[in-house]
Design a protein around this motif. Structure first.
Motif, mmCIF file in Angstrom:
data_model
loop_
_atom_site.group_PDB
_atom_site.id
_atom_site.type_symbol
_atom_site.label_atom_id
_atom_site.label_comp_id
_atom_site.label_asym_id
_atom_site.label_seq_id
_atom_site.Cartn_x
_atom_site.Cartn_y
_atom_site.Cartn_z
ATOM 1 N N GLN A 1 37.724 17.737 -10.792
ATOM 2 C CA GLN A 1 37.963 17.212 -9.233
ATOM 3 C C GLN A 1 39.573 17.192 -9.092
ATOM 4 O OE1 GLN A 1 36.002 16.668 -7.214
ATOM 5 N NE2 GLN A 1 37.331 15.830 -5.549
ATOM 6 N N THR A 2 40.370 16.899 -10.054
ATOM 7 C CA THR A 2 41.836 16.816 -10.019
ATOM 8 C C THR A 2 42.225 18.376 -9.497
ATOM 9 O OG1 THR A 2 42.213 15.124 -11.323
ATOM 10 C CG2 THR A 2 43.990 16.683 -11.033
ATOM 11 N N LEU A 3 41.554 19.354 -10.371
ATOM 12 C CA LEU A 3 41.820 20.903 -10.191
ATOM 13 C C LEU A 3 41.370 20.940 -8.662
ATOM 14 C CD1 LEU A 3 42.684 23.600 -11.074
ATOM 15 C CD2 LEU A 3 40.421 23.925 -12.178
ATOM 16 N N LYS A 4 40.335 21.017 -8.300
ATOM 17 C CA LYS A 4 39.663 21.098 -7.113
ATOM 18 C C LYS A 4 40.803 20.510 -5.884
ATOM 19 C CE LYS A 4 36.071 20.638 -3.861
ATOM 20 N NZ LYS A 4 34.643 20.074 -3.703
ATOM 21 N N GLU A 5 40.953 19.402 -6.068
ATOM 22 C CA GLU A 5 41.966 18.838 -4.988
ATOM 23 C C GLU A 5 43.099 19.317 -4.963
ATOM 24 O OE1 GLU A 5 41.910 14.698 -5.935
ATOM 25 O OE2 GLU A 5 39.920 14.299 -5.223
ATOM 26 N N ASP A 6 43.826 19.804 -6.017
ATOM 27 C CA ASP A 6 44.908 20.628 -6.021
ATOM 28 C C ASP A 6 44.930 21.923 -5.346
ATOM 29 O OD1 ASP A 6 47.751 20.857 -7.058
ATOM 30 O OD2 ASP A 6 47.008 22.466 -8.013
#
Length: 506
Positions: free
Chosen positions: A326-331
């Motif tokens: 999720q952190t990767l996607k938000e970035d």
């Protein structure tokens, strides 16, 4: 005639997830002085059309991408192909919708740049004509094409004889896959010809309609089937490029959008593979005839050890770390918003502040406003060419003598935000006798058409002032009549002046 294949110009997606290399549409040019009957087939059909075909293929790709037909849908998996989700998180549509709505969510209006009341009235008539032709909806369609593929085209034609309409012209938004402009290669870069490809109901090319400043050609199968004089002296097809590179709003971030689709799809693949975990047998054998399908149906496995070692059953249960994913996607998503200039809608960026001036400076709205102003400049440049042709057609009307220098296209975006501050600016400027009232109306930013607002306000103020003076005269006469028997009439007569009256600011 040499041909150029599309493979020479773009990277074809090998496995369905490789992003296309797109760098804007190509400007179609010619080094001839003008397009005429002697060179129209060679310059248009045999040369310019080849470049248009390359642009057309890329526009088709971007159009499908915008609608959700994206590379992730065609991805194949070699390992466990039965677990293969194809998730399209269509951020391209979100970007185009925001850009289009923010730029022309309210109709584009024409305002007068001339203080002459006759000119202002003619500009009002022009706005009424545009309303009758549904120009606002056609502007929306035009800008939407701009945001998708980087360029758009508009066609303006005079009404046919006997057609009953409020406007003497017609407006059409053309599909950029069927239209293009050929420009000169000199420093003027003037349009030499506008081309529209007429297609049948199966999208097969029937003929070319070629408009030049002098002629209108119809070309079919390498032959001129019609050539007539152009009655307007201008090319009626106008190009509206979104930017000098002719790049769509989401084109530059297609690799990031593809990456978001991959992350979403692989998250579901990981979940599915966790649920459908593989079973591993150690030091064991199954009864004869037992298959994987039998195990799935019964849900029970009976083991026999093949050695002295204990038989075991293990399940591969490793799955994706969802928090890191999720952190990767938000970035990736935040990078997309920053690059294309769309405000962030994340919950952490919301605020209950009612100060619209502060809102515009945070969460990416300042960047969105800057991009919108940049798009306005490109739009107005093409709109000038559009208006030149429209005014030429309208000059046959009675009492309609407007020139291009008298008109300005005005975007009404955000006009009524922060209205209290704008009103206060207007009041303060009108209270200063060193500032002309018209400058106050122009500078406050409160009105769509400041010239018209000033004229209406001035007329209202003069009417109100005349009414007040009339009431004062009536009051004075009544007081004089009531004191006719008084010997000191002159001393008792009230003054007609108002010492507290504000100076005439109009």
């Amino acid at each position: 005639m040499a041909t150029t294949t599309l493979e020479d110009l773009v990277q074809i997606a090998g496995d369905g997830v490789t992003s296309r290399r797109l760098f804007g549409r190509r400007k179609i040019v010619s080094d001839v002085a003008e397009i005429n009957q002697d060179n129209v087939i060679d310059e248009i059909v045999n040369k310019a059309h080849i470049t248009h075909l390359v642009n057309k293929e890329e526009i088709e790709y971007l159009w499908k991408y915008y609608k959700g037909d994206q590379p992730i849908l065609y991805r194949a998996k070699d390992i466990r192909p039965e677990v293969n989700y194809h998730i399209v998180e269509n951020r391209a549509q979100e970007i185009v919708a925001f850009k289009t709505g923010y730029l022309c969510g309210s109709p584009i209006q024409y305002v007068s740049r001339n203080a002459d009341d006759k000119i202002s009235e003619s500009v009002k008539r022009l706005n009424d004509m545009m309303l009758s032709e549904s120009k606002a909806s056609k502007d929306k369609e035009l800008i939407q094409w701009d945001m998708i593929c980087g360029t758009a085209y508009r066609l303006v034609l005079a009404d046919t004889a006997g057609e009953a309409d409020e406007a003497p012209f017609e407006i059409f938004t053309l599909d950029p896959r069927q239209a293009y402009i050929v420009y000169s290669t000199d420093h003027r870069q003037k349009p030499l010809a506008g081309v529209y490809e007429v297609q049948d109901e199966e999208n097969q090319l029937i003929r070319y309609s070629v408009y030049t400043p002098k002629y209108i050609f119809e070309i079919k199968e390498q032959e001129i089937i019609s050539a007539v004089a152009n009655p307007w002296g201008r090319i009626p097809i106008i190009e509206y490029p979104a930017n000098p590179e002719r790049m769509g709003a989401f084109e530059v971030v297609i690799p990031l959008l593809d990456a978001i689709n991959v992350v979403d799809s692989d998250r579901l693949n990981g979940l599915a593979q966790f649920i459908q975990s593989l079973v591993v047998l150690t030091n064991a054998e199954l009864e004869e005839g037992t298959t994987a399908n039998t195990i799935r149906e019964s849900g029970l496995i009976e083991l026999k050890s093949t050695t002295d070692n204990k038989a075991t059953i293990d399940i591969i249960s490793e799955h994706l770390d969802q928090s890191n994913t999720q952190t990767l996607k938000e970035d990736l998503y935040q990078a997309v918003l920053t690059i294309v200039g769309v405000p962030s809608q994340a919950a952490g960026n919301q605020s209950d502040s009612s100060n619209n001036g502060a809102v515009i400076l945070r969460n990416g709205w300042q960047g969105a406003e800057a991009r919108a102003k940049d798009s306005e400049l490109m739009f107005k440049q093409s709109e000038q060419e559009f208006l030149k042709l429209v005014l030429f057609i309208c000059r046959g009307l009675r009492d309609f003598d407007v020139h291009i220098a008298d008109i300005e296209a005005h975007f009404t975006r955000r006009n009524y935000q922060d209205v209290l501050s704008k009103s206060q600016v207007l009041i303060n400027m009108l209270s200063n006798d060193k500032i002309a009232p018209k400058l106050a109306f122009d500078a406050c930013g409160l009105f769509i058409d400041s010239e018209d607002a000033y004229r209406i306000s001035k007329e209202y103020y003069e009417t109100l002032k005349a009414e007040e003076e009339r009431k004062q005269v009536v009051k004075t006469e009544a007081e004089i009549d009531a004191n006719t028997d008084d010997t000191a009439v002159g001393r008792n007569q009230p003054s007609t002046g108002n010492n507290n009256q504000q100076p005439d600011r109009y």
